[in-house]
Design an enzyme around this catalytic site. Sequence first.
Site, short mmCIF file in Angstrom:
data_model
loop_
_atom_site.label_atom_id
_atom_site.label_comp_id
_atom_site.label_asym_id
_atom_site.label_seq_id
_atom_site.Cartn_x
_atom_site.Cartn_y
_atom_site.Cartn_z
CB SER A 114 12.76 22.25 -26.02
OG SER A 114 11.64 22.26 -26.89
CE1 TYR B 22 14.73 17.57 -28.56
CE2 TYR B 22 12.59 18.48 -28.02
CZ TYR B 22 13.90 18.66 -28.41
OH TYR B 22 14.38 19.94 -28.64
N1 LIG Z 1 15.27 23.42 -33.81
C1 LIG Z 1 14.28 23.59 -32.96
O1 LIG Z 1 13.12 23.86 -33.37
C2 LIG Z 1 14.50 23.51 -31.48
C3 LIG Z 1 13.43 23.83 -30.63
C4 LIG Z 1 13.60 23.77 -29.26
C5 LIG Z 1 14.83 23.40 -28.73
N2 LIG Z 1 15.86 23.09 -29.57
C6 LIG Z 1 17.12 22.69 -28.94
O2 LIG Z 1 18.17 23.51 -29.40
C7 LIG Z 1 19.41 22.80 -29.31
C8 LIG Z 1 20.14 22.89 -30.63
O3 LIG Z 1 19.35 22.27 -31.62
P1 LIG Z 1 19.38 22.69 -33.16
O4 LIG Z 1 17.99 23.00 -33.54
O5 LIG Z 1 20.47 23.68 -33.40
O6 LIG Z 1 19.71 21.26 -33.80
P2 LIG Z 1 20.82 20.76 -34.82
O7 LIG Z 1 21.01 21.75 -35.90
O8 LIG Z 1 20.40 19.38 -35.17
O9 LIG Z 1 22.14 20.73 -33.93
C9 LIG Z 1 22.37 19.73 -32.98
C10 LIG Z 1 23.82 19.79 -32.57
O10 LIG Z 1 24.06 18.72 -31.63
C11 LIG Z 1 25.20 17.98 -32.08
N3 LIG Z 1 25.09 16.59 -31.69
C12 LIG Z 1 24.12 15.70 -32.04
N4 LIG Z 1 24.41 14.48 -31.56
C13 LIG Z 1 25.59 14.60 -30.88
C14 LIG Z 1 26.41 13.70 -30.16
N5 LIG Z 1 26.08 12.40 -30.03
N6 LIG Z 1 27.55 14.15 -29.59
C15 LIG Z 1 27.89 15.46 -29.72
N7 LIG Z 1 27.16 16.37 -30.38
C16 LIG Z 1 26.02 15.95 -30.96
C17 LIG Z 1 25.18 18.15 -33.59
O11 LIG Z 1 26.48 17.98 -34.14
P3 LIG Z 1 27.05 16.64 -34.80
O12 LIG Z 1 25.95 16.03 -35.61
O13 LIG Z 1 28.20 17.15 -35.60
O14 LIG Z 1 27.47 15.79 -33.66
C18 LIG Z 1 24.76 19.60 -33.74
O15 LIG Z 1 25.87 20.45 -33.61
C19 LIG Z 1 19.03 21.37 -28.91
O16 LIG Z 1 19.20 21.21 -27.53
C20 LIG Z 1 17.56 21.29 -29.27
O17 LIG Z 1 16.88 20.31 -28.51
C21 LIG Z 1 15.73 23.13 -30.92
#
Ligand SMILES: NC(=O)c1ccc[n+]([C@@H]2O[C@H](COP(=O)([O-])OP(=O)(O)OC[C@H]3O[C@@H](n4cnc5c(N)ncnc54)[C@H](OP(=O)(O)O)[C@@H]3O)[C@@H](O)[C@H]2O)c1
Length: 254
Positions: free
Chosen positions: A147, A160
């Site tokens: 991130s 985080y």
């Molecule tokens: N959205 C943003 O603005 C943003 C910004 C910077 C970085 N990121 C990074 O991008 C990546 C993806 O995030 P996203 O925005 O796509 O978030 P998201 O839509 O909340 O997706 C998170 C994913 O992680 C899985 N997950 C959560 N807890 C888990 C567990 N205990 N075991 C296995 N899987 C788990 C969730 O699936 P289940 O709930 O089905 O387990 C889901 O598939 C992350 O690393 C996040 O930190 C996001």
Amino acid sequence: MTSTTDIFSIAGKRAIVTGASRGIGRAIALAYAEAGAHVLITARSEEGLKETAALGAEFNGTIDILAADLLAPESAEAAILGAAETLGGIDILVNNAADDHDSPIEKTDLAVFQRVVDLNLQSCWVMTKAASPYLKDGGGKVINVASVLGLVGMRDDSAYIAAKHGLVGLTKAVALEWARKNVQVNALAPGFVETAMLPQLGQEGVADYIRRQVPAGRWSQPEEYAGPAIFLASSASDYMTGQVLVTDGGLTAQ
Ligand SMILES: NC(=O)c1ccc[n+]([C@@H]2O[C@H](COP(=O)([O-])OP(=O)(O)OC[C@H]3O[C@@H](n4cnc5c(N)ncnc54)[C@H](OP(=O)(O)O)[C@@H]3O)[C@@H](O)[C@H]2O)c1
């Protein structure tokens, strides 16, 4: 000479993408399948994983699913073993699954800090270690979805931010260990993305703040990470390791 199409090709590669039941992980898994890779996707929600697989059904590549809670080191390790068995090896590991918990440090319990670090950092370490025998067969790629908060701080998100800075450190450390084995380990650092992790986008004050703060004047969509993730998985990035590919609309360039 290799053509530009060939250097970005991941056709026939075997990839595991974590956190692919929605969001950025889903977008990366679909892009890999469209590019002809055999992808194993994992997350807790079997329903979400099935939806991702259904969305990719028309593509050249194949998507297999494996439901797992990656918080527990045993299940993270088991997910790698299961992936290696289903795929017949692993060429690409995308550590993307994560969770967030916004609160000031005084109001954050140790248990919450530990949970966030265990998923966002420890599980990536466990999965990378477990995948090492397969990746080191030749030309492996590890992509840690970090991130911009792995590079800079922000108020009220200490667990985080600590975990994501740790993930950038892990990326550099393992990249150095495996550089001579021709295994590249890089991180992808998204800025603001419209996913379930950023429900605050629904609040007009937050949406306005992002429009003002991000030089591009907008947040991003999960699909905008497909290109960077293909680059980091393909031979186009063979001389790049231990780096962070920042994709944030110019946010951290200010
Ligand atoms: N959205 C943003 O603005 C943003 C910004 C910077 C970085 N990121 C990074 O991008 C990546 C993806 O995030 P996203 O925005 O796509 O978030 P998201 O839509 O909340 O997706 C998170 C994913 O992680 C899985 N997950 C959560 N807890 C888990 C567990 N205990 N075991 C296995 N899987 C788990 C969730 O699936 P289940 O709930 O089905 O387990 C889901 O598939 C992350 O690393 C996040 O930190 C996001």
